[in-house]
Enzyme design. Structure first.
Site, short mmCIF file in Angstrom:
data_model
loop_
_atom_site.label_atom_id
_atom_site.label_comp_id
_atom_site.label_asym_id
_atom_site.label_seq_id
_atom_site.Cartn_x
_atom_site.Cartn_y
_atom_site.Cartn_z
N GLN A 1 46.80 -18.60 51.20
CA GLN A 1 45.69 -18.46 52.16
C GLN A 1 46.08 -17.57 53.34
O GLN A 1 45.25 -16.80 53.83
CB GLN A 1 45.24 -19.83 52.67
CG GLN A 1 44.14 -20.46 51.84
CD GLN A 1 42.91 -19.54 51.69
OE1 GLN A 1 42.47 -18.89 52.64
NE2 GLN A 1 42.35 -19.49 50.50
N VAL B 1 57.16 1.15 44.43
CA VAL B 1 57.34 1.83 45.72
C VAL B 1 58.81 1.74 46.10
O VAL B 1 59.41 0.66 46.08
CB VAL B 1 56.43 1.20 46.79
CG1 VAL B 1 56.74 1.77 48.17
CG2 VAL B 1 54.98 1.43 46.42
N GLU C 1 56.36 -29.37 41.71
CA GLU C 1 55.32 -29.24 40.68
C GLU C 1 55.97 -28.95 39.33
O GLU C 1 55.58 -29.51 38.30
CB GLU C 1 54.35 -28.12 41.06
CG GLU C 1 53.51 -28.50 42.28
CD GLU C 1 52.33 -27.55 42.51
OE1 GLU C 1 52.54 -26.34 42.39
OE2 GLU C 1 51.23 -28.06 42.79
N GLY D 1 48.84 -8.20 45.16
CA GLY D 1 48.84 -9.66 45.20
C GLY D 1 47.64 -10.15 46.00
O GLY D 1 46.65 -9.43 46.19
N PHE D 2 47.76 -11.38 46.50
CA PHE D 2 46.64 -11.97 47.24
C PHE D 2 46.29 -11.12 48.46
O PHE D 2 45.13 -10.85 48.74
CB PHE D 2 47.02 -13.38 47.70
CG PHE D 2 47.11 -14.37 46.59
CD1 PHE D 2 45.97 -14.96 46.07
CD2 PHE D 2 48.33 -14.74 46.04
CE1 PHE D 2 46.03 -15.87 45.04
CE2 PHE D 2 48.41 -15.65 45.01
CZ PHE D 2 47.26 -16.23 44.50
N GLY E 1 51.06 -3.29 46.86
CA GLY E 1 51.02 -4.67 46.39
C GLY E 1 49.61 -5.09 46.05
O GLY E 1 48.70 -4.98 46.88
C1 LIG Z 1 55.54 -20.50 41.70
C2 LIG Z 1 54.77 -20.33 42.98
C3 LIG Z 1 53.77 -21.23 43.30
C4 LIG Z 1 53.04 -21.08 44.47
N1 LIG Z 1 52.05 -21.99 44.75
C5 LIG Z 1 51.33 -21.83 45.86
C6 LIG Z 1 50.26 -22.73 46.14
O1 LIG Z 1 49.99 -23.66 45.37
N2 LIG Z 1 49.54 -22.52 47.28
C7 LIG Z 1 49.84 -21.49 48.14
O2 LIG Z 1 49.15 -21.34 49.15
N3 LIG Z 1 50.83 -20.63 47.90
C8 LIG Z 1 51.58 -20.77 46.79
N4 LIG Z 1 52.59 -19.90 46.53
C9 LIG Z 1 52.87 -18.84 47.51
C10 LIG Z 1 51.93 -17.67 47.26
O3 LIG Z 1 52.04 -17.26 45.92
C11 LIG Z 1 52.28 -16.50 48.16
O4 LIG Z 1 52.21 -16.91 49.50
C12 LIG Z 1 51.33 -15.35 47.91
O5 LIG Z 1 51.44 -14.90 46.58
C13 LIG Z 1 51.61 -14.19 48.85
O6 LIG Z 1 50.73 -13.16 48.56
P1 LIG Z 1 51.17 -11.66 48.78
O7 LIG Z 1 49.99 -10.82 48.43
O8 LIG Z 1 51.80 -11.52 50.09
O9 LIG Z 1 52.31 -11.44 47.71
P2 LIG Z 1 52.22 -11.47 46.13
O10 LIG Z 1 51.07 -12.27 45.68
O11 LIG Z 1 53.58 -11.88 45.70
O12 LIG Z 1 51.99 -9.96 45.74
C14 LIG Z 1 52.93 -8.96 46.01
C15 LIG Z 1 52.70 -7.81 45.06
O13 LIG Z 1 53.52 -6.74 45.46
C16 LIG Z 1 54.06 -6.12 44.32
N5 LIG Z 1 55.29 -5.44 44.70
C17 LIG Z 1 56.41 -5.96 45.25
N6 LIG Z 1 57.32 -5.00 45.48
C18 LIG Z 1 56.78 -3.84 45.07
C19 LIG Z 1 57.23 -2.50 45.03
N7 LIG Z 1 58.44 -2.14 45.51
N8 LIG Z 1 56.41 -1.56 44.49
C20 LIG Z 1 55.19 -1.89 44.01
N9 LIG Z 1 54.70 -3.14 44.03
C21 LIG Z 1 55.48 -4.11 44.56
C22 LIG Z 1 54.28 -7.27 43.36
O14 LIG Z 1 54.34 -6.82 42.02
C23 LIG Z 1 53.08 -8.15 43.63
O15 LIG Z 1 52.01 -7.84 42.77
C24 LIG Z 1 53.33 -20.02 45.36
C25 LIG Z 1 54.33 -19.11 45.03
C26 LIG Z 1 55.04 -19.26 43.85
C27 LIG Z 1 56.12 -18.27 43.51
#
Ligand SMILES: Cc1cc2nc3c(=O)[nH]c(=O)nc-3n(C[C@H](O)[C@H](O)[C@H](O)COP(=O)(O)OP(=O)(O)OC[C@H]3O[C@@H](n4cnc5c(N)ncnc54)[C@H](O)[C@@H]3O)c2cc1C
Length: 428
Positions: A319, A80, A171, A14-15, A12
Site C-alpha cells: 500500500q 537498468v 505465512e 511493481g506496485f 520498475g
Molecule cells: C513474499 C512477499 C510477500 C509480501 N506480502 C505482502 C503483503 O501481504 N502485504 C503488503 O503490503 N506487502 C507485502 N509484501 C511487500 C510488497 O511486496 C512490497 O512492499 C511491494 O512489492 C513494493 O512495491 P514496489 O513497486 O516498490 O516494488 P516491487 O513490487 O518489488 O517492484 C519492483 C520492480 O522493479 C523491477 N526492477 C528491480 N531492479 C530493476 C532493474 N535494475 N532494472 C529493471 N527493473 C528492475 C523488478 O523486476 C520489479 O518488477 C510482500 C513481499 C514479499 C516478497
C-alpha cells in the site's frame, strides 16, 4: 506541429511503478515503464506458489497487458544499470532512455547483511523465480527421501528451517506445514510425518511482532497447532549447509533453509550516488523527490519515505508503494503545470497475515481480529486486489481446492531440480 511531450521514465513495473504510470495516463507526457521482467508480480501470494497452491500465472501478469490501456504509456524490457543525472538518461543493458522526469521504483531484494554464506546456503522468497525454485526444492526433498532406507537421513532431508517470523516467513511456514500434512502426506504414503520438521526462527519474542498484541501470540499458537516449532527471542548467527546456529549456541538442523529475515532496496540503489537510509533505501523529501534533483522521484520499497511526525520511515508494504507511486505521478503533473509538488500522506488501510487455511490476523484501524474472522477478511480483501477476471477465477478455483479439500494442485518440479540449486548442491 505540436511540441513533443516531455518524457517520463519509470524504472520498475511493481506496485509503485504501475501506480505512477496510471496516475500519469491523462497527463501530457510520454511515459516509458522499464523492467527486467515482462510481468508484474502480486507478491502477497508468492508463498502460495512456493507451497504448490497457486500457479505462477495466478500471481504474475504481463506488464504490456497492464499498460496497453493507458494510451501514453509504453513498456521496455531491460535491466537498468545506472542513471546519468547530468544527461538525464537511464542506462540499461539494451540502451539509453532519455527523460525529463524519472520515477525510480525498483523495489527490494533479499538482505543478507554482508553474509554471502547465507545467500549460498538458503533459498529466498522475494520474487517469482525464487518462489518456483523453493517449490522445486521442497518437492525434491520429498522425492529424495523416498529413496533413502535410513530414517536419520530421511529426517535430515525433510528438515526445513524458516528464518524470519515477519509476514513472509510466518505465512510460508503455515502453508508449508499444511502442504506437508495434507497433500504430501497422501502423495508419499511411505514417509512418516514425524520425520518432517519445520522450524521458524525469529529474533523477536513472537512471530508477526509488528502486529499489536495479542495477535502475535495468537499467530504463534496457530503455527504450533500446525506442527511448526518456534524458536523465538533468539537471533540466528550462522547459516550453513547443515542448518542454523542460534545466538544461544543451539543448532537447528535443516537441509533446506528459507531466508525471510530481511530485505533491502534493489542493488541499483548502490550505484546512483544518492543518500541511502535504512535498508539501503534512497532517502527522499516528503514530496518523494531526491535532494538536488527535483525531476527525480523515488517510490515504494526503493525509497526511504519520511513520516510527517518524523517517526520511523514508512514500512516496505504494497500500500505504501501504490500510494507513493500515485503521488509521484500526481507531483509530476503538478510540476508540468508549474505547481508545487505536494508532500506524500500515507493512508494506512491496515495489515493482515495468514497462518495457513482458516486462520489470519488482521489489524485494520481500531479493529483487530484473528482466527476464522481474520481469514474471511483476508480472503475478501485479497480477492478484490487481484487484477484481472481470469487470474481471479484461477486463484479462486485453487483456493477452493486447497482450503476446502486440502489439495495443493501445483505439485510440479519444473525447471532446474531443487537438488541442482545453490545450497542443495552438495547434499542430494
Ligand atoms: C513474499 C512477499 C510477500 C509480501 N506480502 C505482502 C503483503 O501481504 N502485504 C503488503 O503490503 N506487502 C507485502 N509484501 C511487500 C510488497 O511486496 C512490497 O512492499 C511491494 O512489492 C513494493 O512495491 P514496489 O513497486 O516498490 O516494488 P516491487 O513490487 O518489488 O517492484 C519492483 C520492480 O522493479 C523491477 N526492477 C528491480 N531492479 C530493476 C532493474 N535494475 N532494472 C529493471 N527493473 C528492475 C523488478 O523486476 C520489479 O518488477 C510482500 C513481499 C514479499 C516478497
Amino acid at each position: 506541429m505540436s511540441a513533443p511531450r516531455p518524457k517520463v521514465v519509470i524504472v520498475g513495473a511493481g506496485f509503485a511503478g504501475l501506480a505512477a504510470a496510471k496516475a500519469l495516463h491523462r497527463a501530457p507526457v510520454q511515459v516509458t515503464v522499464v523492467d527486467q521482467h515482462d510481468y508484474h508480480t502480486f507478491t502477497p501470494f508468492l508463498y502460495q506458489v512456493a507451497t504448490a497452491l497457486l500457479e505462477a500465472d495466478a500471481v504474475a501478469f504481463p506488464v504490456r497487458g497492464e499498460v496497453r490501456r493507458l494510451g501514453n504509456v509504453a513498456f521496455r524490457l531491460a535491466t537498468v544499470t545506472g542513471v546519468d543525472l547530468d544527461a538525464k538518461a537511464v542506462d540499461t543493458d539494451q540502451g539509453r532512455l532519455p527523460y525529463a522526469y524519472l520515477v525510480l521504483a525498483a523495489g527490494a531484494v533479499n538482505a543478507y547483511f554482508g553474509h554471502s554464506e547465507i545467500a549460498e546456503h538458503s533459498l529466498g522468497l522475494n520474487d517469482l523465480p525464487e518462489a518456483l525454485q523453493l517449490r522445486n526444492a521442497i518437492l525434491d526433498r520429498f522425492e529424495a527421501a523416498v529413496w533413502s532406507a535410513d530414517p536419520a537421513e530421511r529426517a535430515r532431508l525433510l528438515s526445513f528451517a524458516v528464518v524470519g517470523g515477519g509476514a513472509t516467513g510466518t505465512e510460508f511456514a503455515g502453508a508449508l506445514a499444511e502442504l506437508v500434512t495434507g497433500t504430501l502426506a497422501r502423495d508419499f504414503p511411505g514417509l512418516d510425518r514425524s520425520e518432517v520438521s519445520i522450524t521458524l526462527a525469529e529474533a523477536s519474542p513472537h512471530p508477526l511482532s509488528v502486529f499489536p498484541r495479542p495477535l502475535p501470540v495468537a499467530a504463534e499458537r496457530a503455527l504450533q497447532r500446525k506442527g511448526v516449532q518456534i524458536r523465538s527471542g533468539v537471533m540466528v548467527t550462522e547459516v550453513d549447509k547443515t542448518g542454523l546456529r542460534l545466538k544461544d549456541g543451539t543448532r537447528v538442523p535443516a537441509a533446506t533453509v528459507i531466508w525471510a529475515a530481511g530485505v533491502r532496496a534493489s542493488h541499483l540503489a548502490d550505484s546512483l550516488g544518492f543518500r541511502l537510509g535504512s535498508h539501503k533505501r534512497i532517502a527522499v523529501t516528503p514530496a518523494l523527490q531526491v535532494d538536488g534533483h527535483p525531476e527525480v522521484f523515488v517510490v515504494g520499497d526503493f525509497a526511504e519515505i519520511p513520516q510527517p511526525d518524523a517517526g520511523e520511515p514508512l514500512p516496505m508494504l504494497a500500500q505504501v508503494a501504490i500510494q507513493s507511486g500515485r503521488q509521484a505521478g500526481r507531483n509530476i503533473g503538478a510540476l508540468l503545470r508549474g505547481d508545487i509538488p505536494q508532500p506524500f500522506r500515507y493512508k494506512d488501510l491496515g495489515t493482515m497475515a495468514t497462518v495457513g487455511r482458516g486462520f489470519a490476523v488482521a489489524d485494520i484501524g481500531p479493529v483487530r481480529f484473528s482466527g476464522q474472522p481474520g481469514f474471511l477478511a483476508w480472503l475478501v480483501v485479497h480477492i478484490a486486489r487481484i487484477a484481472g477476471m481470469r487470474t481471479r477465477a484461477l486463484t479462486l478455483a485453487n483456493w477452493v481446492s486447497g482450503y476446502l479439500f486440502r489439495n495443493r494442485p501445483v505439485r510440479l518440479i519444473v525447471g532446474p531440480r531443487g537438488a541442482d540449486q545453490g545450497q542443495l548442491q552438495d547434499q542430494a
